[in-house]
Design a protein around this motif. Structure first.
Motif, PDB file in Angstrom:
ATOM      1  N   GLY A   1      10.982  29.621  11.128  1.00 22.23           N
ATOM      2  CA  GLY A   1      11.903  30.556  11.773  1.00 22.23           C
ATOM      3  C   GLY A   1      12.416  31.618  10.813  1.00 22.23           C
ATOM      4  O   GLY A   1      12.484  32.800  11.153  1.00 22.23           O
ATOM      5  N   ILE A   2      12.742  31.205   9.604  1.00 16.38           N
ATOM      6  CA  ILE A   2      13.220  32.163   8.609  1.00 16.38           C
ATOM      7  C   ILE A   2      12.119  33.157   8.232  1.00 16.38           C
ATOM      8  O   ILE A   2      12.372  34.342   7.998  1.00 16.38           O
ATOM      9  CB  ILE A   2      13.733  31.419   7.363  1.00 16.38           C
ATOM     10  N   ALA A   3      10.872  32.672   8.192  1.00 16.75           N
ATOM     11  CA  ALA A   3       9.753  33.527   7.782  1.00 16.75           C
ATOM     12  C   ALA A   3       9.263  34.434   8.907  1.00 16.75           C
ATOM     13  O   ALA A   3       8.451  35.342   8.662  1.00 16.75           O
ATOM     14  CB  ALA A   3       8.596  32.663   7.288  1.00 16.75           C
TER      15      ALA A   3
ATOM     16  N   LEU B   1      20.863  29.859  11.779  1.00 16.12           N
ATOM     17  CA  LEU B   1      21.580  29.856  10.499  1.00 16.12           C
ATOM     18  C   LEU B   1      22.996  29.297  10.657  1.00 16.12           C
ATOM     19  O   LEU B   1      23.508  28.621   9.758  1.00 16.12           O
ATOM     20  CB  LEU B   1      21.634  31.281   9.929  1.00 16.12           C
ATOM     21  N   LEU B   2      23.616  29.583  11.807  1.00 14.51           N
ATOM     22  CA  LEU B   2      24.949  29.018  12.057  1.00 14.51           C
ATOM     23  C   LEU B   2      24.891  27.501  12.177  1.00 14.51           C
ATOM     24  O   LEU B   2      25.821  26.801  11.776  1.00 14.51           O
ATOM     25  CB  LEU B   2      25.534  29.623  13.335  1.00 14.51           C
ATOM     26  N   MET B   3      23.802  26.980  12.750  1.00  8.71           N
ATOM     27  CA  MET B   3      23.634  25.531  12.841  1.00  8.71           C
ATOM     28  C   MET B   3      23.330  24.922  11.476  1.00  8.71           C
ATOM     29  O   MET B   3      23.725  23.792  11.183  1.00  8.71           O
ATOM     30  CB  MET B   3      22.498  25.211  13.821  1.00  8.71           C
TER      31      MET B   3
ATOM     32  N   MET C   1      27.082  25.630   8.589  1.00  8.29           N
ATOM     33  CA  MET C   1      28.173  25.558   9.564  1.00  8.29           C
ATOM     34  C   MET C   1      29.395  26.362   9.142  1.00  8.29           C
ATOM     35  O   MET C   1      30.209  26.737   9.973  1.00  8.29           O
ATOM     36  CB  MET C   1      28.550  24.094   9.805  1.00  8.29           C
ATOM     37  N   ARG C   2      29.573  26.633   7.844  1.00 11.37           N
ATOM     38  CA  ARG C   2      30.746  27.363   7.382  1.00 11.37           C
ATOM     39  C   ARG C   2      30.494  28.866   7.264  1.00 11.37           C
ATOM     40  O   ARG C   2      31.354  29.594   6.759  1.00 11.37           O
ATOM     41  CB  ARG C   2      31.193  26.808   6.028  1.00 11.37           C
ATOM     42  N   LEU C   3      29.317  29.309   7.719  1.00 11.22           N
ATOM     43  CA  LEU C   3      28.986  30.727   7.602  1.00 11.22           C
ATOM     44  C   LEU C   3      29.951  31.577   8.422  1.00 11.22           C
ATOM     45  O   LEU C   3      30.501  32.573   7.936  1.00 11.22           O
ATOM     46  CB  LEU C   3      27.539  30.954   8.067  1.00 11.22           C
TER      47      LEU C   3
ATOM     48  N   ILE D   1      33.040  30.381  14.952  1.00  8.05           N
ATOM     49  CA  ILE D   1      32.041  30.085  15.977  1.00  8.05           C
ATOM     50  C   ILE D   1      31.641  28.620  15.835  1.00  8.05           C
ATOM     51  O   ILE D   1      31.162  28.198  14.779  1.00  8.05           O
ATOM     52  CB  ILE D   1      30.800  30.987  15.833  1.00  8.05           C
ATOM     53  N   SER D   2      31.823  27.854  16.885  1.00 14.49           N
ATOM     54  CA  SER D   2      31.550  26.424  16.798  1.00 14.49           C
ATOM     55  C   SER D   2      30.045  26.156  16.776  1.00 14.49           C
ATOM     56  O   SER D   2      29.250  26.930  17.316  1.00 14.49           O
ATOM     57  CB  SER D   2      32.177  25.687  17.985  1.00 14.49           C
ATOM     58  N   ARG D   3      29.692  25.051  16.143  1.00 14.66           N
ATOM     59  CA  ARG D   3      28.285  24.654  16.078  1.00 14.66           C
ATOM     60  C   ARG D   3      27.757  24.337  17.480  1.00 14.66           C
ATOM     61  O   ARG D   3      26.586  24.610  17.787  1.00 14.66           O
ATOM     62  CB  ARG D   3      28.124  23.440  15.165  1.00 14.66           C
ATOM     63  N   THR D   4      28.611  23.805  18.333  1.00 16.28           N
ATOM     64  CA  THR D   4      28.203  23.497  19.707  1.00 16.28           C
ATOM     65  C   THR D   4      27.786  24.765  20.453  1.00 16.28           C
ATOM     66  O   THR D   4      26.787  24.771  21.178  1.00 16.28           O
ATOM     67  CB  THR D   4      29.352  22.802  20.462  1.00 16.28           C
ATOM     68  N   SER D   5      28.539  25.852  20.259  1.00 16.05           N
ATOM     69  CA  SER D   5      28.201  27.120  20.908  1.00 16.05           C
ATOM     70  C   SER D   5      26.865  27.651  20.399  1.00 16.05           C
ATOM     71  O   SER D   5      26.033  28.139  21.180  1.00 16.05           O
ATOM     72  CB  SER D   5      29.298  28.154  20.655  1.00 16.05           C
TER      73      SER D   5
END
Length: 230
Positions: free
Chosen positions: A72-74, A147-149, A152-154, A158-162
């Motif tokens: 995904g990153i690539a 990336l948010l998942m 998590m502190r990025l 915004i919650s990880r669930t969202s």
């Protein structure tokens, strides 16, 4: 030897290229191929993570997570590398620009008219332009939510669930769109040949992308006039 986009064959061509036109450069085909491979890795690894029977059969969840994250990153890398090729940049400009005849193409689709005369198109038809824009935006959202998942502190507000909800919902949408894209490709062998070899038949181009040939001939004529004046 290279051919121009509207020519029946490159200068010095052998008989195998007579009656054919250059549709995609090597750089464009490599970008498409690399992007397709990375997208396939993303989809297959995601399926191994989220579909219970497949996850049990494959096992090795940590490996699948790693493959999914890094593929995904690539995913944007082929596109970024392709920007070095003038032909690729030119096609990006075509994809980002809607012409008057693109609206006519969309109206014909809405009214289920399939005649090529009623669906005029340049190098890319309106459907291909919409697909390219949608998939580019979807990949960007998928990367951000992924990336948010992962970190998590990025963005702590915004919650990880969202992020998971948006990521999973959009993943299903991408899956359906990619299946539709593949069905369209398999229904048109000449289009696949153009992506595989870079050339398509002149008859196919005149039938499905006549505006493209007209635009290329006009561009070549203008270039010839400028050379004459110089």
């Amino acid at each position: 030897m290279r051919s121009t986009a509207g020519s029946t064959g490159p200068t010095g061509t052998g008989p195998e290229l007579e009656g054919r036109v250059r549709r995609f450069s090597t750089a464009e085909r490599m970008v498409h191929r690399a992007t397709g491979c990375l997208m396939l890795l993303c989809v297959l690894s995601a399926a191994c993570l989220y579909l219970g029977p497949l996850a049990q059969w494959v096992g090795r969840r940590h490996l699948m997570v790693t493959v999914h994250e890094w593929s995904g990153i690539a995913l944007p890398l082929p596109l970024l590398l392709g920007l070095a090729a003038p032909s690729f940049r030119a096609d990006l400009r075509r994809l980002n620009r809607f012409a008057v005849y693109d609206r006519q193409w969309l109206r014909a689709v809405r009214r289920r008219r399939v005649s090529p005369a009623e669906r005029p198109a340049g190098k890319f038809n309106a459907g291909q332009k919409l697909f390219a824009g949608w998939i580019a935006g979807a990949v960007l959202v998928m990367m951000c939510t992924g990336l948010l998942m992962w970190f998590m502190r990025l963005l702590p507000w915004i919650s990880r669930t969202s992020a998971i909800f948006v990521h999973d919902l959009l993943a299903w949408a991408i899956g359906f769109v990619l299946v539709a894209h593949a069905r369209k490709a398999f229904a048109d062998p000449e289009a696949r040949l153009g992506m595989r070899t870079g050339h398509v038949s002149l008859a196919w181009a005149q039938r499905h992308h006549a505006r493209w040939l007209t635009e290329e001939h006009a561009r070549e004529g203008d270039a010839g006039e400028r050379r004459t004046l110089e």
